[in-house]
Enzyme design. Sequence first.
Site, PDB file in Angstrom:
ATOM      1  N   CYS A  76       0.924  -1.285   0.050  1.00 43.12           N
ATOM      2  CA  CYS A  76       0.013   0.130   0.204  1.00 43.12           C
ATOM      3  C   CYS A  76       0.915   1.383  -0.152  1.00 43.12           C
ATOM      4  CB  CYS A  76      -0.918  -0.097   1.027  1.00 43.12           C
ATOM      5  SG  CYS A  76      -1.563   1.511   1.502  1.00 43.12           S
ATOM      6  N   CYS A  79      -0.024   3.951   2.763  1.00 44.90           N
ATOM      7  CA  CYS A  79       0.620   3.452   4.007  1.00 44.90           C
ATOM      8  C   CYS A  79       1.949   3.874   4.226  1.00 44.90           C
ATOM      9  CB  CYS A  79       0.378   2.040   4.110  1.00 44.90           C
ATOM     10  SG  CYS A  79      -1.259   1.431   3.922  1.00 44.90           S
TER      11      CYS A  79
END
Length: 156
Positions: A76, A79
């Site tokens: 991700c 993230c």
Amino acid sequence: MTRWADRQNEAMTNGPVRCEHCGQANRVPAAAAGTPRCGKCHQPLPWIADADDTTFAEVADAAKVPVVVDLWAPWCGPCRMVSPALEQLARDLAGQVKLVKVNVDVAPQISQRFAAQAIPTLLVLRGGQVVARQTGAVPLAALRAWVDQALATAAP
Ligand SMILES: [Zn+2]
């Protein structure tokens, strides 16, 4: 030796935590009754721990301080942008909050419990209860304001 350093049979956070006040490297447990302090100068240490389905109850739910939960995954991109900001926040708020990082790929039960349909999903927990929730990456300043507000409204 300090009490913190003596707790060597318990799960530890990743690597030693360097004290920002005196430079001492400290071993910090992933879960403990209080909050970690430097073994040398006794200033609060940042508390950043990983948790999964097996350890979340002990590491996050049982914590005596408010817990900022980072539901993330290695693939991700956002993230990876929000993680350094969260770690900075954990350093700024040492002694006041604990940061618990959960890789949703290896924690399906935690992911389901918090209905994390998009990541990063950020939560503030107090005694295992969600008191604030934020989805998506936000800059440090906004993150800081969000956590400050969560801490203020969550005070008993
Ligand atoms: Zn120190």
